[in-house]
Design a protein around this motif. Sequence first.
Motif, PDB file in Angstrom:
ATOM      1  N   TRP A  26       0.889  -1.106   0.033  1.00  0.00           N
ATOM      2  CA  TRP A  26      -0.121   0.024  -0.074  1.00  0.00           C
ATOM      3  C   TRP A  26       0.805   1.367   0.031  1.00  0.00           C
ATOM      4  O   TRP A  26       1.851   1.410   0.622  1.00  0.00           O
ATOM      5  CB  TRP A  26      -0.881   0.022   1.273  1.00  0.00           C
ATOM      6  N   LEU A  27       0.573   2.389  -0.793  1.00  0.00           N
ATOM      7  CA  LEU A  27       1.305   3.404  -0.919  1.00  0.00           C
ATOM      8  C   LEU A  27       0.902   4.053   0.685  1.00  0.00           C
ATOM      9  O   LEU A  27       2.071   4.766   1.142  1.00  0.00           O
ATOM     10  CB  LEU A  27       0.776   4.302  -1.859  1.00  0.00           C
ATOM     11  N   PHE A  28      -0.153   4.071   1.105  1.00  0.00           N
ATOM     12  CA  PHE A  28      -0.137   4.573   2.400  1.00  0.00           C
ATOM     13  C   PHE A  28      -0.955   3.472   3.227  1.00  0.00           C
ATOM     14  O   PHE A  28      -1.936   3.203   3.490  1.00  0.00           O
ATOM     15  CB  PHE A  28      -1.507   5.863   2.571  1.00  0.00           C
ATOM     16  N   PRO A  29       0.102   2.747   3.902  1.00  0.00           N
ATOM     17  CA  PRO A  29      -0.517   1.512   4.698  1.00  0.00           C
ATOM     18  C   PRO A  29      -1.119   1.845   5.800  1.00  0.00           C
ATOM     19  O   PRO A  29      -0.844   3.231   6.805  1.00  0.00           O
ATOM     20  CB  PRO A  29       0.938   1.005   5.086  1.00  0.00           C
ATOM     21  N   GLY A  30      -2.225   1.110   6.400  1.00  0.00           N
ATOM     22  CA  GLY A  30      -2.847   1.591   7.724  1.00  0.00           C
ATOM     23  C   GLY A  30      -2.196   0.949   8.578  1.00  0.00           C
ATOM     24  O   GLY A  30      -1.242   0.628   8.744  1.00  0.00           O
ATOM     25  N   ARG A  31      -3.125   0.666   9.806  1.00  0.00           N
ATOM     26  CA  ARG A  31      -2.607   0.397  11.257  1.00  0.00           C
ATOM     27  C   ARG A  31      -2.460  -1.175  11.217  1.00  0.00           C
ATOM     28  O   ARG A  31      -1.755  -1.547  11.958  1.00  0.00           O
ATOM     29  CB  ARG A  31      -3.608   0.843  12.249  1.00  0.00           C
ATOM     30  N   PHE A  32      -3.171  -1.695  10.536  1.00  0.00           N
ATOM     31  CA  PHE A  32      -3.131  -3.313  10.462  1.00  0.00           C
ATOM     32  C   PHE A  32      -2.520  -3.687   9.424  1.00  0.00           C
ATOM     33  O   PHE A  32      -2.703  -3.177   8.322  1.00  0.00           O
ATOM     34  CB  PHE A  32      -4.689  -3.946  10.791  1.00  0.00           C
ATOM     35  N   PRO A  33      -1.888  -5.057   9.407  1.00  0.00           N
ATOM     36  CA  PRO A  33      -1.493  -5.460   8.070  1.00  0.00           C
ATOM     37  C   PRO A  33      -2.474  -5.731   7.002  1.00  0.00           C
ATOM     38  O   PRO A  33      -3.611  -6.169   7.478  1.00  0.00           O
ATOM     39  CB  PRO A  33      -0.959  -6.962   8.646  1.00  0.00           C
ATOM     40  N   ALA A  34      -2.146  -5.454   5.881  1.00  0.00           N
ATOM     41  CA  ALA A  34      -2.911  -5.876   4.521  1.00  0.00           C
ATOM     42  C   ALA A  34      -4.020  -4.640   4.522  1.00  0.00           C
ATOM     43  O   ALA A  34      -5.031  -4.933   3.704  1.00  0.00           O
ATOM     44  CB  ALA A  34      -3.410  -7.081   4.535  1.00  0.00           C
ATOM     45  N   LYS A  35      -3.956  -3.659   5.137  1.00  0.00           N
ATOM     46  CA  LYS A  35      -5.107  -2.542   5.162  1.00  0.00           C
ATOM     47  C   LYS A  35      -4.505  -1.429   4.879  1.00  0.00           C
ATOM     48  O   LYS A  35      -3.471  -1.095   5.397  1.00  0.00           O
ATOM     49  CB  LYS A  35      -5.796  -2.380   6.587  1.00  0.00           C
ATOM     50  N   HIS A  36      -5.062  -0.620   4.013  1.00  0.00           N
ATOM     51  CA  HIS A  36      -4.738   0.839   3.717  1.00  0.00           C
ATOM     52  C   HIS A  36      -4.924   1.703   4.545  1.00  0.00           C
ATOM     53  O   HIS A  36      -5.841   1.637   5.383  1.00  0.00           O
ATOM     54  CB  HIS A  36      -5.112   1.165   2.222  1.00  0.00           C
ATOM     55  N   LEU A  37      -4.607   3.016   4.687  1.00  0.00           N
ATOM     56  CA  LEU A  37      -4.798   3.958   5.450  1.00  0.00           C
ATOM     57  C   LEU A  37      -6.366   4.555   4.977  1.00  0.00           C
ATOM     58  O   LEU A  37      -6.470   4.836   3.815  1.00  0.00           O
ATOM     59  CB  LEU A  37      -3.953   4.942   5.373  1.00  0.00           C
ATOM     60  N   SER A  38      -7.369   4.721   5.965  1.00  0.00           N
ATOM     61  CA  SER A  38      -8.506   5.083   5.663  1.00  0.00           C
ATOM     62  C   SER A  38      -8.442   6.657   5.138  1.00  0.00           C
ATOM     63  O   SER A  38      -7.701   7.259   5.445  1.00  0.00           O
ATOM     64  CB  SER A  38      -9.566   4.911   7.015  1.00  0.00           C
ATOM     65  N   SER A  39      -9.513   7.014   4.168  1.00  0.00           N
ATOM     66  CA  SER A  39      -9.506   8.282   3.708  1.00  0.00           C
ATOM     67  C   SER A  39      -9.485   9.275   4.655  1.00  0.00           C
ATOM     68  O   SER A  39      -9.012  10.570   4.889  1.00  0.00           O
ATOM     69  CB  SER A  39     -10.628   8.520   2.614  1.00  0.00           C
ATOM     70  N   SER A  40     -10.509   8.905   5.716  1.00  0.00           N
ATOM     71  CA  SER A  40     -10.791  10.164   6.784  1.00  0.00           C
ATOM     72  C   SER A  40      -9.392  10.233   7.724  1.00  0.00           C
ATOM     73  O   SER A  40      -9.182  11.195   8.118  1.00  0.00           O
ATOM     74  CB  SER A  40     -11.758   9.671   7.825  1.00  0.00           C
ATOM     75  N   ARG A  41      -8.540   9.281   8.050  1.00  0.00           N
ATOM     76  CA  ARG A  41      -7.441   9.299   8.599  1.00  0.00           C
ATOM     77  C   ARG A  41      -6.317  10.219   7.799  1.00  0.00           C
ATOM     78  O   ARG A  41      -5.698  10.871   8.380  1.00  0.00           O
ATOM     79  CB  ARG A  41      -6.897   7.883   8.975  1.00  0.00           C
ATOM     80  N   LEU A  42      -6.305   9.710   6.466  1.00  0.00           N
ATOM     81  CA  LEU A  42      -5.558  10.562   5.606  1.00  0.00           C
ATOM     82  C   LEU A  42      -5.691  11.986   5.603  1.00  0.00           C
ATOM     83  O   LEU A  42      -4.812  13.026   5.692  1.00  0.00           O
ATOM     84  CB  LEU A  42      -5.468   9.966   4.137  1.00  0.00           C
ATOM     85  N   THR A  43      -7.093  12.450   5.497  1.00  0.00           N
ATOM     86  CA  THR A  43      -7.582  13.805   5.586  1.00  0.00           C
ATOM     87  C   THR A  43      -6.919  14.268   6.899  1.00  0.00           C
ATOM     88  O   THR A  43      -6.467  15.594   6.736  1.00  0.00           O
ATOM     89  CB  THR A  43      -8.984  13.705   5.332  1.00  0.00           C
ATOM     90  N   GLY A  44      -7.280  13.708   7.924  1.00  0.00           N
ATOM     91  CA  GLY A  44      -6.922  14.332   9.258  1.00  0.00           C
ATOM     92  C   GLY A  44      -5.159  14.630   9.296  1.00  0.00           C
ATOM     93  O   GLY A  44      -4.768  15.700   9.665  1.00  0.00           O
ATOM     94  N   ARG A  45      -4.550  13.474   8.868  1.00  0.00           N
ATOM     95  CA  ARG A  45      -3.014  13.818   8.696  1.00  0.00           C
ATOM     96  C   ARG A  45      -2.698  15.045   8.015  1.00  0.00           C
ATOM     97  O   ARG A  45      -1.718  15.673   8.228  1.00  0.00           O
ATOM     98  CB  ARG A  45      -2.410  12.593   8.400  1.00  0.00           C
TER      99      ARG A  45
END
Length: 99
Positions: A26-45
């Motif tokens: 993932w270009l923007f990996p999330g908190r858990f393995p094999a999950k991407h960063l959510s749009s709301s979290r990316l927006t917040g960052r």
Amino acid sequence: MPPPFDGHLRTLHAEAMERDTAAEHWLFPGRFPAKHLSSSRLTGRLRLLGVRPRTARNIALIELASEPPASSSAACSASTRTPPTPGTASPARTTPTPC
């Protein structure tokens, strides 16, 4: 993507491709393995960094809408050829196609 973001995205992409498993690509990996960063979290960052994603998106859409598509500008530059009138000495004419 405008500078300096283009360099950052290329670096992120290269790092993602170096990871071992396909689940971590993932270009923007999330908190858990094999999950991407959510749009709301990316927006917040992004907002913490002073970037307003909605405003930037709307400006980009307005700029895209203000540019005519290449196909329509090619059609406007086309011209039609009018053959000479039979029985007269008038030459053939070329007239631009109205847009």
